[in-house]
Design an enzyme around this catalytic site. Structure first.
Site, PDB file in Angstrom:
ATOM      1  N   LYS A 209      43.908 -88.944 -75.532  1.00 15.45           N
ATOM      2  CA  LYS A 209      44.718 -87.725 -75.421  1.00 15.45           C
ATOM      3  C   LYS A 209      46.218 -88.074 -75.461  1.00 15.45           C
ATOM      4  CE  LYS A 209      42.722 -87.274 -71.593  1.00 15.45           C
ATOM      5  NZ  LYS A 209      42.237 -86.931 -70.236  1.00 15.45           N
TER       6      LYS A 209
ATOM      7  N   THR B 156      51.235 -78.961 -65.595  1.00 14.08           N
ATOM      8  CA  THR B 156      50.133 -79.571 -66.367  1.00 14.08           C
ATOM      9  C   THR B 156      49.144 -80.288 -65.439  1.00 14.08           C
ATOM     10  OG1 THR B 156      51.484 -81.546 -66.700  1.00 14.08           O
ATOM     11  CG2 THR B 156      51.504 -79.896 -68.470  1.00 14.08           C
TER      12      THR B 156
ATOM     13  N   GLY C 260      45.917 -81.166 -63.842  1.00 15.85           N
ATOM     14  CA  GLY C 260      44.510 -80.925 -64.149  1.00 15.85           C
ATOM     15  C   GLY C 260      44.203 -80.728 -65.626  1.00 15.85           C
ATOM     16  N   THR C 261      45.156 -81.057 -66.510  1.00 14.90           N
ATOM     17  CA  THR C 261      44.899 -80.852 -67.948  1.00 14.90           C
ATOM     18  C   THR C 261      43.722 -81.699 -68.443  1.00 14.90           C
ATOM     19  OG1 THR C 261      46.668 -82.443 -68.356  1.00 14.90           O
ATOM     20  CG2 THR C 261      47.208 -80.117 -68.678  1.00 14.90           C
ATOM     21  N   GLY C 262      43.679 -82.955 -67.988  1.00  9.72           N
ATOM     22  CA  GLY C 262      42.617 -83.852 -68.453  1.00  9.72           C
ATOM     23  C   GLY C 262      41.247 -83.402 -67.971  1.00  9.72           C
ATOM     24  N   CYS C 263      41.175 -82.981 -66.710  1.00 17.17           N
ATOM     25  CA  CYS C 263      39.897 -82.497 -66.152  1.00 17.17           C
ATOM     26  C   CYS C 263      39.420 -81.275 -66.931  1.00 17.17           C
ATOM     27  CB  CYS C 263      40.063 -82.099 -64.684  1.00 17.17           C
ATOM     28  SG  CYS C 263      40.690 -83.417 -63.644  1.00 17.17           S
TER      29      CYS C 263
HETATM   30  N1  LIG Z   1      52.938 -80.454 -72.517  1.00 18.40           N
HETATM   31  C1  LIG Z   1      51.806 -80.325 -73.211  1.00 18.40           C
HETATM   32  N2  LIG Z   1      51.741 -79.454 -74.254  1.00 18.40           N
HETATM   33  C2  LIG Z   1      50.619 -79.297 -74.975  1.00 18.40           C
HETATM   34  N3  LIG Z   1      49.473 -79.962 -74.726  1.00 18.40           N
HETATM   35  C3  LIG Z   1      49.464 -80.852 -73.704  1.00 18.40           C
HETATM   36  C4  LIG Z   1      50.615 -81.082 -72.896  1.00 18.40           C
HETATM   37  N4  LIG Z   1      50.287 -81.996 -71.938  1.00 18.40           N
HETATM   38  C5  LIG Z   1      48.999 -82.320 -72.157  1.00 18.40           C
HETATM   39  N5  LIG Z   1      48.502 -81.645 -73.220  1.00 18.40           N
HETATM   40  C6  LIG Z   1      47.120 -81.693 -73.717  1.00 18.40           C
HETATM   41  O1  LIG Z   1      46.269 -81.614 -72.563  1.00 18.40           O
HETATM   42  C7  LIG Z   1      45.128 -82.435 -72.734  1.00 18.40           C
HETATM   43  C8  LIG Z   1      45.086 -83.464 -71.614  1.00 18.40           C
HETATM   44  O2  LIG Z   1      45.994 -84.501 -71.948  1.00 18.40           O
HETATM   45  P1  LIG Z   1      46.675 -85.520 -70.953  1.00 18.40           P
HETATM   46  O3  LIG Z   1      47.751 -84.818 -70.192  1.00 18.40           O
HETATM   47  O4  LIG Z   1      47.078 -86.693 -71.763  1.00 18.40           O
HETATM   48  O5  LIG Z   1      45.491 -85.880 -69.975  1.00 18.40           O
HETATM   49  P2  LIG Z   1      45.485 -86.257 -68.412  1.00 18.40           P
HETATM   50  O6  LIG Z   1      45.617 -84.986 -67.643  1.00 18.40           O
HETATM   51  O7  LIG Z   1      44.155 -86.920 -68.259  1.00 18.40           O
HETATM   52  O8  LIG Z   1      46.638 -87.180 -68.170  1.00 18.40           O
HETATM   53  C9  LIG Z   1      45.253 -83.016 -74.139  1.00 18.40           C
HETATM   54  O9  LIG Z   1      44.566 -82.185 -75.049  1.00 18.40           O
HETATM   55  C10 LIG Z   1      46.752 -82.994 -74.400  1.00 18.40           C
HETATM   56  O10 LIG Z   1      47.075 -83.001 -75.770  1.00 18.40           O
HETATM   57  C1  LIG Z   2      40.241 -84.802 -57.521  1.00 17.67           C
HETATM   58  C2  LIG Z   2      41.066 -85.101 -58.726  1.00 17.67           C
HETATM   59  N1  LIG Z   2      40.458 -85.474 -59.846  1.00 17.67           N
HETATM   60  C3  LIG Z   2      41.199 -85.754 -60.950  1.00 17.67           C
HETATM   61  C4  LIG Z   2      42.574 -85.655 -60.917  1.00 17.67           C
HETATM   62  C5  LIG Z   2      43.395 -85.982 -62.122  1.00 17.67           C
HETATM   63  O1  LIG Z   2      43.496 -84.878 -62.912  1.00 17.67           O
HETATM   64  P1  LIG Z   2      44.017 -84.976 -64.409  1.00 17.67           P
HETATM   65  O2  LIG Z   2      43.568 -83.786 -65.116  1.00 17.67           O
HETATM   66  O3  LIG Z   2      43.630 -86.278 -65.020  1.00 17.67           O
HETATM   67  O4  LIG Z   2      45.572 -85.039 -64.292  1.00 17.67           O
HETATM   68  P2  LIG Z   2      46.585 -84.741 -63.124  1.00 17.67           P
HETATM   69  O5  LIG Z   2      46.114 -83.613 -62.332  1.00 17.67           O
HETATM   70  O6  LIG Z   2      46.724 -85.973 -62.317  1.00 17.67           O
HETATM   71  O7  LIG Z   2      47.786 -84.340 -63.836  1.00 17.67           O
HETATM   72  C6  LIG Z   2      43.172 -85.234 -59.730  1.00 17.67           C
HETATM   73  N2  LIG Z   2      44.520 -85.107 -59.647  1.00 17.67           N
HETATM   74  N3  LIG Z   2      42.403 -84.972 -58.631  1.00 17.67           N
END
Ligand SMILES: Nc1ncnc2c1ncn2[C@@H]1O[C@H](COP(=O)(O)OP(=O)(O)O)[C@@H](O)[C@H]1O
Ligand SMILES: Cc1ncc(COP(=O)(O)OP(=O)(O)O)c(N)n1
Length: 274
Positions: free
Chosen positions: A175, A208, A210-213
């Site tokens: 991602k 943002t 929890g975007t990954g979850c």
């Molecule tokens: N500022 C943003 N604008 C648009 N898409 C985003 C943005 N931040 C994250 N994403 C999207 O959200 C999803 C989670 O990405 P990411 O943030 O890298 O994961 P994580 O939460 O695990 O760190 C991906 O599809 C990424 O492209």
């Molecule tokens: C309980 C718990 N699980 C996962 C995360 C991490 O979430 P994620 O979507 O990877 O990104 P952030 O929330 O850290 O931006 C979490 N924080 N808590």
């Protein structure tokens, strides 16, 4: 109608933006019955993580048996697994119950810096969990730790995806949320043969959490419904894009995304905030 069922194996986020809570909301919005096996309780809000309280591996195993023996999930996703012991239990149970639609989101560190996976568990994830994964969805820092390489360029992301497919994971999505803020949000998808690039405009927001979850839960929901991995990943990208764009702006720090937004847009609702 036979409802499709998805199981999340993850930590609880008291603030409701990430972890189990984000996963269940996403399953529900995408029309899938959500189930959960908790690995840890976190005291967490938009300002950060105030406490982490892992469960014993035995408690995780019992939850997985309860779901595996009776309800039978159509897809399973993993999030925060915390310890090597829990990673091993999850891998063992995935094999025992033949959970083929397994989405592994290798959660390691919360955006605020709090560790959600012990360092010594990274190799356990690589050796025991990734070979069972239908889809693995690391962000860039997670992909670096899983592959032992530095990732700054797109070529390096492709190389990391190649290495991750070699673990046995069927599809890899690296991602792009953590790439340079001047770049669009590009997620790199690799199936062992071809690369695909899922691109969207980068939204300038701090909300943002929890975007990954949310993204990986949407992938699991798509797989549970029998969609191909490609279609499930494409829909997940649209789901998270809408959820970030229509942010809820709650809390004093990094707020959660809007899990209602994707369906509200599909229904053509004018104001997409509830
Ligand atoms: N500022 C943003 N604008 C648009 N898409 C985003 C943005 N931040 C994250 N994403 C999207 O959200 C999803 C989670 O990405 P990411 O943030 O890298 O994961 P994580 O939460 O695990 O760190 C991906 O599809 C990424 O492209
Ligand atoms: C309980 C718990 N699980 C996962 C995360 C991490 O979430 P994620 O979507 O990877 O990104 P952030 O929330 O850290 O931006 C979490 N924080 N808590």
């Amino acid at each position: 109608m036979t409802i499709k069922k998805a199981l999340t194996i993850a930590g609880s986020d008291s603030g409701g933006g990430a972890g189990i809570q984000a996963d269940i909301k996403t399953f529900q919005e995408l029309g899938v019955y959500g189930m959960s096996a908790l690995t840890a309780v976190t005291a967490q809000n938009t300002l950060g993580v105030q406490g982490v309280y892992p469960l014993e591996a035995e408690a995780v195993a019992r939850q997985l048996d309860s779901v595996g023996e009776d309800l039978g999930p159509d897809a399973v996703k993993t999030g925060m697994l915390f310890s090597p012991e829990i990673v091993r239990i999850v891998a063992d149970k995935a094999q025992q119950y033949q959970w083929r639609n397994l989405v592994v989101d290798p959660v390691m560190i919360a955006k605020g810096g709090a560790p959600l996976l012990q360092q010594e568990a990274v190799r356990t994830v690589v050796h025991y969990l990734l070979p069972l994964a239908m889809v693995v969805t690391p962000n860039i820092p997670e992909a670096e730790l899983l592959t032992d390489m530095k990732i700054t360029t797109l070529q390096q992301r492709e190389e990391a995806a190649r290495r991750l497919v070699q673990t046995g994971a069927r599809y890899v999505v690296i991602k792009g949320g953590h790439a340079a803020e001047t770049e669009p949000a590009v997620d790199v998808l690799f199936d062992g043969h071809e690369f695909m690039y899922l691109e969207s405009p980068r939204i300038p927001t701090r909300h943002t959490h929890g975007t990954g979850c949310t993204f990986s839960a949407a992938v699991a929901a798509g797989l549970a419904q029998g969609h191909s991995a490609y279609d499930a990943i494409r829909t997940a990208k649209l789901f998270i894009q809408a959820a970030i764009e229509d942010g809820l702006h709650i809390g004093g720090g990094h707020g959660p995304t809007n899990h209602f937004a994707y369906q509200q847009r599909k229904r053509g609702a004018g104001d997409v905030r509830p």
